[in-house]
Design a protein around this motif. Sequence first.
Motif, PDB file in Angstrom:
ATOM      1  N   THR A 951     -19.071 -12.870   1.245  1.00  0.00           N
ATOM      2  CA  THR A 951     -19.903 -11.678   1.263  1.00  0.00           C
ATOM      3  C   THR A 951     -21.338 -12.007   1.639  1.00  0.00           C
ATOM      4  OG1 THR A 951     -19.850 -11.961  -1.109  1.00  0.00           O
ATOM      5  CG2 THR A 951     -18.750 -10.044  -0.224  1.00  0.00           C
ATOM      6  N   ILE A 954     -22.859 -11.822   5.419  1.00  0.00           N
ATOM      7  CA  ILE A 954     -23.008 -10.549   6.130  1.00  0.00           C
ATOM      8  C   ILE A 954     -24.426 -10.014   6.004  1.00  0.00           C
ATOM      9  CG2 ILE A 954     -22.273  -8.150   6.095  1.00  0.00           C
ATOM     10  CD1 ILE A 954     -19.636  -9.678   4.817  1.00  0.00           C
ATOM     11  N   GLU A 955     -24.915  -9.532   7.096  1.00  0.00           N
ATOM     12  CA  GLU A 955     -26.228  -8.900   7.064  1.00  0.00           C
ATOM     13  C   GLU A 955     -26.040  -7.412   7.300  1.00  0.00           C
ATOM     14  OE1 GLU A 955     -29.113 -10.984   9.496  1.00  0.00           O
ATOM     15  OE2 GLU A 955     -30.259  -9.108   9.554  1.00  0.00           O
ATOM     16  N   VAL A 957     -27.306  -3.496   7.835  1.00  0.00           N
ATOM     17  CA  VAL A 957     -28.407  -2.675   8.353  1.00  0.00           C
ATOM     18  C   VAL A 957     -28.074  -1.212   8.137  1.00  0.00           C
ATOM     19  CG1 VAL A 957     -29.266  -4.254  10.092  1.00  0.00           C
ATOM     20  CG2 VAL A 957     -27.339  -2.772  10.608  1.00  0.00           C
ATOM     21  N   ARG A 959     -27.507   2.594   9.097  1.00  0.00           N
ATOM     22  CA  ARG A 959     -26.930   3.228  10.289  1.00  0.00           C
ATOM     23  C   ARG A 959     -27.597   4.572  10.530  1.00  0.00           C
ATOM     24  NH1 ARG A 959     -21.070   5.050  10.969  1.00  0.00           N
ATOM     25  NH2 ARG A 959     -20.850   4.273   8.862  1.00  0.00           N
TER      26      ARG A 959
ATOM     27  N   GLU B   3     -23.500  -3.102  16.630  1.00  0.00           N
ATOM     28  CA  GLU B   3     -22.976  -2.620  15.351  1.00  0.00           C
ATOM     29  C   GLU B   3     -21.483  -2.734  15.359  1.00  0.00           C
ATOM     30  OE1 GLU B   3     -26.346   0.708  14.380  1.00  0.00           O
ATOM     31  OE2 GLU B   3     -24.265   1.310  14.697  1.00  0.00           O
ATOM     32  N   TYR B   8     -13.652  -3.776   9.629  1.00  0.00           N
ATOM     33  CA  TYR B   8     -14.504  -4.674   8.852  1.00  0.00           C
ATOM     34  C   TYR B   8     -13.660  -5.751   8.178  1.00  0.00           C
ATOM     35  CZ  TYR B   8     -18.188  -1.185   9.203  1.00  0.00           C
ATOM     36  OH  TYR B   8     -19.129  -0.314   9.659  1.00  0.00           O
ATOM     37  N   THR B   9     -14.240  -6.941   8.019  1.00  0.00           N
ATOM     38  CA  THR B   9     -13.534  -7.969   7.242  1.00  0.00           C
ATOM     39  C   THR B   9     -13.632  -7.570   5.781  1.00  0.00           C
ATOM     40  OG1 THR B   9     -15.478  -9.309   6.797  1.00  0.00           O
ATOM     41  CG2 THR B   9     -14.287  -9.749   8.862  1.00  0.00           C
ATOM     42  N   TYR B  11     -14.898  -9.177   3.445  1.00  0.00           N
ATOM     43  CA  TYR B  11     -16.230  -9.490   2.923  1.00  0.00           C
ATOM     44  C   TYR B  11     -17.213  -8.395   3.278  1.00  0.00           C
ATOM     45  CZ  TYR B  11     -14.045 -14.041   2.600  1.00  0.00           C
ATOM     46  OH  TYR B  11     -13.183 -15.042   2.315  1.00  0.00           O
ATOM     47  N   GLU B  12     -17.122  -7.953   4.520  1.00  0.00           N
ATOM     48  CA  GLU B  12     -18.035  -6.891   4.960  1.00  0.00           C
ATOM     49  C   GLU B  12     -17.798  -5.641   4.155  1.00  0.00           C
ATOM     50  OE1 GLU B  12     -16.821  -7.007   9.000  1.00  0.00           O
ATOM     51  OE2 GLU B  12     -18.396  -8.406   9.596  1.00  0.00           O
ATOM     52  N   ALA B  14     -16.533  -5.376   1.211  1.00  0.00           N
ATOM     53  CA  ALA B  14     -17.012  -5.580  -0.149  1.00  0.00           C
ATOM     54  C   ALA B  14     -18.521  -5.452  -0.212  1.00  0.00           C
ATOM     55  CB  ALA B  14     -16.575  -6.943  -0.666  1.00  0.00           C
ATOM     56  N   ARG B  15     -19.189  -6.037   0.715  1.00  0.00           N
ATOM     57  CA  ARG B  15     -20.648  -6.032   0.733  1.00  0.00           C
ATOM     58  C   ARG B  15     -21.195  -4.619   0.885  1.00  0.00           C
ATOM     59  NH1 ARG B  15     -25.149  -9.373   2.195  1.00  0.00           N
ATOM     60  NH2 ARG B  15     -26.574  -8.417   0.693  1.00  0.00           N
ATOM     61  N   ILE B  16     -20.590  -3.929   1.829  1.00  0.00           N
ATOM     62  CA  ILE B  16     -21.053  -2.557   2.121  1.00  0.00           C
ATOM     63  C   ILE B  16     -20.874  -1.664   0.907  1.00  0.00           C
ATOM     64  CG2 ILE B  16     -20.547  -0.473   3.450  1.00  0.00           C
ATOM     65  CD1 ILE B  16     -19.900  -2.338   5.802  1.00  0.00           C
ATOM     66  N   ILE B  52     -20.554   6.198   5.046  1.00  0.00           N
ATOM     67  CA  ILE B  52     -21.630   5.341   4.510  1.00  0.00           C
ATOM     68  C   ILE B  52     -22.641   5.034   5.610  1.00  0.00           C
ATOM     69  CG2 ILE B  52     -22.170   3.129   3.484  1.00  0.00           C
ATOM     70  CD1 ILE B  52     -19.864   3.212   1.859  1.00  0.00           C
ATOM     71  N   PRO B  53     -23.881   5.224   5.336  1.00  0.00           N
ATOM     72  CA  PRO B  53     -24.921   4.964   6.352  1.00  0.00           C
ATOM     73  C   PRO B  53     -25.302   3.491   6.451  1.00  0.00           C
ATOM     74  CG  PRO B  53     -25.938   5.803   4.362  1.00  0.00           C
ATOM     75  CD  PRO B  53     -24.456   5.780   4.096  1.00  0.00           C
ATOM     76  N   ILE B  54     -24.392   2.577   6.128  1.00  0.00           N
ATOM     77  CA  ILE B  54     -24.687   1.139   6.202  1.00  0.00           C
ATOM     78  C   ILE B  54     -23.681   0.507   7.125  1.00  0.00           C
ATOM     79  CG2 ILE B  54     -24.948  -1.002   4.919  1.00  0.00           C
ATOM     80  CD1 ILE B  54     -25.228   0.662   2.397  1.00  0.00           C
ATOM     81  N   THR B  55     -24.165  -0.433   7.941  1.00  0.00           N
ATOM     82  CA  THR B  55     -23.207  -1.158   8.759  1.00  0.00           C
ATOM     83  C   THR B  55     -23.646  -2.607   8.907  1.00  0.00           C
ATOM     84  OG1 THR B  55     -21.947  -1.103  10.811  1.00  0.00           O
ATOM     85  CG2 THR B  55     -24.310  -0.665  10.950  1.00  0.00           C
ATOM     86  N   VAL B  56     -22.822  -3.351   9.570  1.00  0.00           N
ATOM     87  CA  VAL B  56     -23.054  -4.797   9.642  1.00  0.00           C
ATOM     88  C   VAL B  56     -23.692  -5.172  10.966  1.00  0.00           C
ATOM     89  CG1 VAL B  56     -21.935  -7.047   9.693  1.00  0.00           C
ATOM     90  CG2 VAL B  56     -21.096  -5.292   8.169  1.00  0.00           C
ATOM     91  N   LYS B  57     -24.679  -6.029  10.862  1.00  0.00           N
ATOM     92  CA  LYS B  57     -25.301  -6.530  12.079  1.00  0.00           C
ATOM     93  C   LYS B  57     -24.682  -7.875  12.402  1.00  0.00           C
ATOM     94  CE  LYS B  57     -29.830  -8.338  13.390  1.00  0.00           C
ATOM     95  NZ  LYS B  57     -31.224  -8.374  12.937  1.00  0.00           N
TER      96      LYS B  57
END
Lengths: 962, 60
Positions: A951, A954-955, A957, A959, B3, B8-9, B11-12, B14-16, B52-57
Amino acid sequence: MVMQTKGEVTKELTRAGVEQEIAELIGDEFMLAELTAGLDGLLDSKEVEEGCAEDIIRMAGREEEGEIKLGDIELKVNESEIPKRIKDELKEKLRAIRIELNNEKLNAILNGVAEKYNKSKVVPREAVGIVAAQSIGEPGTQMSIPFFEKIIIKIDNQIRIMPIGEFVDKLMDTYRVERVNETEICDLPSNVQVKVPSLNELGKIEWKGLISCSRHDYPKKLIHIKTRSGRKIIATDNHSFVIRKDNRILPISGKELKPKDRIPVIKNLPLDDSLRSLEISNYLPKDEWWYGSELKKALDPLLGFSYTIPVGPDQLLNHIKQSNTFEVLDGFVYPYQTHSMGKIPECLKLDPMLGWFLGAYLSEGSVSRYAVNISNTDEAFLSKEREFAKSLNLDYREKDNYRDFARGHDLSMSSRVLVEFLERTCGKGSKGKRVPMFAYSSDEAFIGSLLRGYFDGDGNISVERKVIRASSRSKELIDGIALLLSRIGIFARKSTQGGEYWLSISYRYAERFKEKIGFDTPEKVKRLIELCQIQPESSYDVIEMIPGIGQSLKVLARKVGLPTRLVNNFTKRQRIGRTTLERYARLFEKEARDKGININQELALFRQMLEEDVIWDEIIEIQYAKPGGKVYDLSVEGLETFATGEGVITHNTLRTFHYAGVGAIYITLGLPRIIEVVDARKKPSTPAMKIKLTGEYARNRNKAEELAREIEKTYIRDIKSEIYVSRKDMSVWVSLREKELKRRHIEKEEVKEKIEGMDSDVHVEEAEDGKLRIQVPNKSYQELRKLEKEVNNLSVKGIEGIMRGIVRRENEGDGEYMLYTEGSALKKVRGIEGVDFSRTTTNNIAEIADVLGIEAARNAIIDEMMNTLEEQGLDVDVRHVTLIADAMTMDGEVKSIGRHGLAGGKVSVLSRAAFEVTVDNLLDAAMYGETEELKGVTENVIVGQPIKLGTGAIELVARGGQ
Amino acid sequence: MTEKRDKYTKYEKARIIGARALQIAAGAPVLIRTEEIDPIEIAMEEFESGNIPITVKRKK
């Protein structure tokens, strides 16, 4: 194709033929197509070559209910929980018997094997490391016993008791001796058969062959162990002994032994082939005594010209003239001077009558020059004496005597020959008597009656004390009687009291005593019966305890549903009395039967414990004894244990790596070896090579030996008998040992050349007495002394680094010869003729990296570690080791794991600081102005941030939209 | 800057979800109608519905 259906198997098969056959049998084309597809692999395989036509039809055609295919075996074995090294062997074996398998059987087999393996695995927390760590042998760590300690050996089926020093010295005088550092080792040639009593894992005594023996000086102390049953053993403190732990019989170092530990002593010494008769000529030589058979030969030239008689040819004529007054019968032995009566047969049968007589003599007998006298007042005893005398046609006289406090009765048999025979075999006098050596090798009946005669004379029974006892002023006699008792499975306790040596037999053996020995004296017979009737239930015998029972009792109690508190006592103290164990075994058996539970396996274990051939004797005292003289050791095949004269079992070498049977090369094992590999040591502590040979060298032992001599490093100091500087002629003199030169296949010429090669102005010449004279012009005395030292250390033959080479065969009698060396020199052995370099290996990883490359080194690391782990019985998946090997070799060189290699090579300061030498790393980093990028795991943990993995990798940002 | 949209993996994911749950727990407005009361459950529902307004860079 030549193939008959069913029953006949031929070697000649063609594919078409098989197809046709199958087609006929099944008559279905579609099926046939399918089957023939599968046949492809089969036909090429070994099965076809072996000619199993029947098999193929059966396999390919009608698949019988639940029959196993090759693929199935593969799968099932791979799935099971069996370690790799066993898997492969198992697969092979299963393949061979595939025809008889079905799913059920296969499962049963796999489960059985897995279970057995799990049982024998090392229990977690068992100190594997310690046993392994002690195996860093400097080859000089000999485990040995001193000169005078007696041992039991069997040569040509005759049991002998003799001091180990005497035995080994004699062997070393006869056969070839090798010197390894401070130790002399003698390998017994294969035609010499010496056996020793050895203890196997089931607690039984087996006679095992002696492979080699060794001796060396021992400056350190010796330990002196005394046991509760009165036995003693003296050994070096790292001599290994044997103890019982967790129902296994394991070696243990003398250093670790403490009072209360129990070591095995022989209770029952088996013998397959016993001695039936005795040749008197072995004890009374033919040139001192008259042998009827020899006289017969002398008188009758037709019987042969060579004979041995105690007189010369002229006197022989005299004797013949006097033949009417002197008769020497064929088959009898007569004394030199007085003839007529007192003859005994040339070949004495070892029957119970003789045995009894010998026993009687040992207890109450004495000898004068012409007669044997045995004193006893018991009528039964006396009548037996008379019987014996009559059986040999000996004159005897009887009369009362008033020597001691009461009336005694003597019976004297006249026979000069018998007297001499007794003196030589049994000794005489109260301190000098001993059990004759041949008695140990005779059958139970003989021994039984010997003991009967002895105990009838000197033994006494005390019903109150519940023992049968005997005493003597001769320690040797008591020791001998104790050993004889062990031949019939009776264990005696020894003690010393005021100059008298005592022997006592517990009432628990009374039944056996009655059966095998018995008494004649009515009073003793009566008491013996009383002794037999004592119930053993109520008391507890300190000596007859079985130690190291592990958890077996507890487990069994649980299994049959009995409360474990019944057996907690035993499990806690890790010992249980023999009779108590019997009682519990019966109890468990009954419970199991009533409840219908199967405990056959556990019961079998108990049976085994109860039927052991040894008593686990408690150590009551360990003292240190003064050193002195040489110490000796034996190397026994297989079980590696041997016994002292008192029956104490001792182990020969502690976990030295036995190359095909002989403990000749020592290799570091276990944990220390793993440490070596992981630390990427440039030179392992025991470098060794396994050199495979080519062509002729692999087939012919002599050639292989030759090669071994070639590469073994020899220095002048190994072959010289003396080297000195002579002031007179200002030269160095060297004299060489012929034997050594011959043994190592070195010519004097070679030596000369080597010495001359040292320097251009060195000149060597051979004097008449064979010595070598080394001359160097214009050298001062001091310089000559220096030269002497240089010459001494000059290498004459062999490859630098190879200390010793041993030729061994691959399998027992088959297979190619190969060379195991102590010392490693991969580069140099490459070019030697006879060496198959492509199959040669070494355990020196650095060398492999140097000569064969980094990938080879990687593989070597994996092999070394896997072998070491497997050898210790640890099951580690190869992936873990592979990971380490890869990590170590990833940069193209072999890096160690520690702070000099991998761990220390890290960029991150905090990571290095967290590993070792914290302060130094931080100081240096500060000094050089290093930056910590916080990339790795360790440093992020230290600062408290999420790690850049999973975890954390991951970075996120925000959206847009929504 | 790219983006990730498709998958998503774990991990992603879970993080999100974790980050969003934190926001919700701190009082951020919820973007879907739900009966749930646990922040993590709410965040998971938002994720499932793609809200969700979050995504992975993705790192280059």
